[in-house]
Design a protein around this motif. Structure first.
Motif, PDB file in Angstrom:
ATOM      1  N   UNK A  16      32.467  31.116  32.660  1.00 56.20           N
ATOM      2  CA  UNK A  16      32.759  30.408  33.907  1.00 56.20           C
ATOM      3  C   UNK A  16      34.002  29.543  33.741  1.00 56.20           C
ATOM      4  N   UNK A  17      34.826  29.522  34.791  1.00 58.25           N
ATOM      5  CA  UNK A  17      36.047  28.735  34.758  1.00 58.25           C
ATOM      6  C   UNK A  17      37.249  29.490  34.243  1.00 58.25           C
ATOM      7  N   UNK A  18      37.103  30.802  34.044  1.00 57.01           N
ATOM      8  CA  UNK A  18      38.239  31.609  33.610  1.00 57.01           C
ATOM      9  C   UNK A  18      39.281  31.652  34.726  1.00 57.01           C
ATOM     10  N   UNK A  19      40.547  31.525  34.360  1.00 53.33           N
ATOM     11  CA  UNK A  19      41.637  31.645  35.336  1.00 53.33           C
ATOM     12  C   UNK A  19      41.669  33.097  35.793  1.00 53.33           C
ATOM     13  N   UNK A  20      41.369  33.321  37.061  1.00 53.61           N
ATOM     14  CA  UNK A  20      41.121  34.662  37.584  1.00 53.61           C
ATOM     15  C   UNK A  20      42.269  35.634  37.333  1.00 53.61           C
ATOM     16  N   UNK A  21      43.486  35.235  37.603  1.00 47.94           N
ATOM     17  CA  UNK A  21      44.619  36.148  37.425  1.00 47.94           C
ATOM     18  C   UNK A  21      44.817  36.508  35.948  1.00 47.94           C
ATOM     19  N   UNK A  22      44.465  35.581  35.041  1.00 48.50           N
ATOM     20  CA  UNK A  22      44.602  35.841  33.608  1.00 48.50           C
ATOM     21  C   UNK A  22      43.475  36.722  33.073  1.00 48.50           C
ATOM     22  N   UNK A  23      42.466  36.937  33.879  1.00 42.88           N
ATOM     23  CA  UNK A  23      41.414  37.904  33.580  1.00 42.88           C
ATOM     24  C   UNK A  23      41.737  39.247  34.223  1.00 42.88           C
ATOM     25  N   UNK A  24      42.091  39.215  35.503  1.00 46.31           N
ATOM     26  CA  UNK A  24      42.300  40.456  36.254  1.00 46.31           C
ATOM     27  C   UNK A  24      43.520  41.257  35.792  1.00 46.31           C
ATOM     28  N   UNK A  25      44.654  40.600  35.646  1.00 43.73           N
ATOM     29  CA  UNK A  25      45.880  41.338  35.310  1.00 43.73           C
ATOM     30  C   UNK A  25      45.793  42.031  33.952  1.00 43.73           C
ATOM     31  N   UNK A  26      45.344  41.365  32.879  1.00 43.27           N
ATOM     32  CA  UNK A  26      45.202  42.078  31.612  1.00 43.27           C
ATOM     33  C   UNK A  26      44.181  43.225  31.701  1.00 43.27           C
ATOM     34  N   UNK A  27      43.072  43.005  32.387  1.00 42.94           N
ATOM     35  CA  UNK A  27      42.077  44.080  32.529  1.00 42.94           C
ATOM     36  C   UNK A  27      42.665  45.273  33.268  1.00 42.94           C
ATOM     37  N   UNK A  28      43.434  45.017  34.314  1.00 37.94           N
ATOM     38  CA  UNK A  28      44.090  46.101  35.053  1.00 37.94           C
ATOM     39  C   UNK A  28      45.059  46.851  34.148  1.00 37.94           C
ATOM     40  N   UNK A  29      45.877  46.123  33.398  1.00 36.66           N
ATOM     41  CA  UNK A  29      46.839  46.765  32.484  1.00 36.66           C
ATOM     42  C   UNK A  29      46.118  47.617  31.442  1.00 36.66           C
ATOM     43  N   UNK A  30      45.023  47.093  30.899  1.00 33.28           N
ATOM     44  CA  UNK A  30      44.257  47.837  29.899  1.00 33.28           C
ATOM     45  C   UNK A  30      43.621  49.086  30.503  1.00 33.28           C
ATOM     46  N   UNK A  31      43.040  48.947  31.684  1.00 35.35           N
ATOM     47  CA  UNK A  31      42.447  50.104  32.360  1.00 35.35           C
ATOM     48  C   UNK A  31      43.503  51.159  32.674  1.00 35.35           C
ATOM     49  N   UNK A  32      44.660  50.741  33.154  1.00 34.01           N
ATOM     50  CA  UNK A  32      45.742  51.677  33.466  1.00 34.01           C
ATOM     51  C   UNK A  32      46.241  52.395  32.224  1.00 34.01           C
ATOM     52  N   UNK A  33      46.152  51.726  31.078  1.00 33.28           N
ATOM     53  CA  UNK A  33      46.574  52.338  29.810  1.00 33.28           C
ATOM     54  C   UNK A  33      45.460  53.202  29.207  1.00 33.28           C
ATOM     55  N   UNK A  34      44.311  53.272  29.882  1.00 34.34           N
ATOM     56  CA  UNK A  34      43.240  54.162  29.450  1.00 34.34           C
ATOM     57  C   UNK A  34      42.168  53.549  28.578  1.00 34.34           C
ATOM     58  N   UNK A  35      42.224  52.240  28.343  1.00 30.89           N
ATOM     59  CA  UNK A  35      41.238  51.587  27.468  1.00 30.89           C
ATOM     60  C   UNK A  35      39.885  51.463  28.163  1.00 30.89           C
ATOM     61  N   UNK A  36      38.841  51.435  27.348  1.00 33.19           N
ATOM     62  CA  UNK A  36      37.516  51.047  27.814  1.00 33.19           C
ATOM     63  C   UNK A  36      37.447  49.539  27.627  1.00 33.19           C
ATOM     64  N   UNK A  37      37.214  48.801  28.706  1.00 30.39           N
ATOM     65  CA  UNK A  37      37.263  47.342  28.686  1.00 30.39           C
ATOM     66  C   UNK A  37      35.881  46.773  28.958  1.00 30.39           C
TER      67      UNK A  37
END
Length: 187
Positions: A16-37
């Motif tokens: 709780x309290x995670x900065x949303x954009x700092x969670x979403x953007x890396x997860x999106x980049x990882x997913x786009x690169x094919x990683x299981x996140x």
């Protein structure tokens, strides 16, 4: 985007309290690169994101910290937000989880206040890092060499200062995760 990470499994440690954009953007980049996140947290079900000091969205948790090991993953992401890393560094299991990535030489990426957890894990001695400026002294006191750059990489440890640095952070994070294990990082 190529699927550079199609064979990789990446943990994102947040609460709780995670900065949303700092969670979403890396997860999106990882997913786009094919990683299981996997979103790993202190509690099951969901965590509350924030937009600085305003409530954001809730995010479904994949695994709790008690269900995982660094051995399960190829890399680790530590998003910021003030409350998120402060709560995580008070949890011994979370701190051990982070430290184990360094013992195993696996890449770690931390942004904004996320490096606070690295100080608690005692893995910064002699490392060049950056962060949100307010935790600069804490990182220096933990043995880091703090620099004011948008993205710093030191032997598989990727750090950035703020949401404005996310493009550089995500690019370097994907590159390091694709490269994989580095020489054992002192922890």
């Amino acid at each position: 985007m190529s699927k550079r990470l199609s064979e990789k499994k990446i943990a994102v440690l947040a609460t709780d309290g995670v900065e949303q954009i700092e969670l979403e953007r890396p997860c999106t980049a990882l997913n786009q690169a094919g990683a299981e996140v996997h979103l790993v947290s202190l509690k099951a079900v969901s965590i509350q994101g924030v937009h600085h000091d305003q409530m954001g969205d809730k995010f479904e948790v994949d695994k709790t910290i008690d269900e995982v090991s660094a051995e399960d993953y190829d890399g680790l992401v530590l998003p910021g937000g003030v409350f998120n890393p402060d709560a995580l560094r008070m949890n011994e299991t979370a701190v051990d989880f982070v430290r184990d990535f360094f013992k195993q030489g696996k890449p770690v990426a931390a942004i904004c206040h996320g490096p606070w957890l690295l100080a608690e894990a005692d893995v910064l001695q002699g490392r060049s890092v950056t962060s949100w400026p307010s935790i600069k002294t804490d990182l220096i006191n933990a043995g880091a060499k703090w620099v004011n750059k948008k993205c710093v990489c030191d032997n598989g440890l990727v750090t950035s200062r703020r949401p404005d640095d996310l493009d550089a952070f995500c690019e370097k994070m994907v590159e390091e995760f694709a490269e994989g294990v580095h020489e054992e990082q002192s922890a």
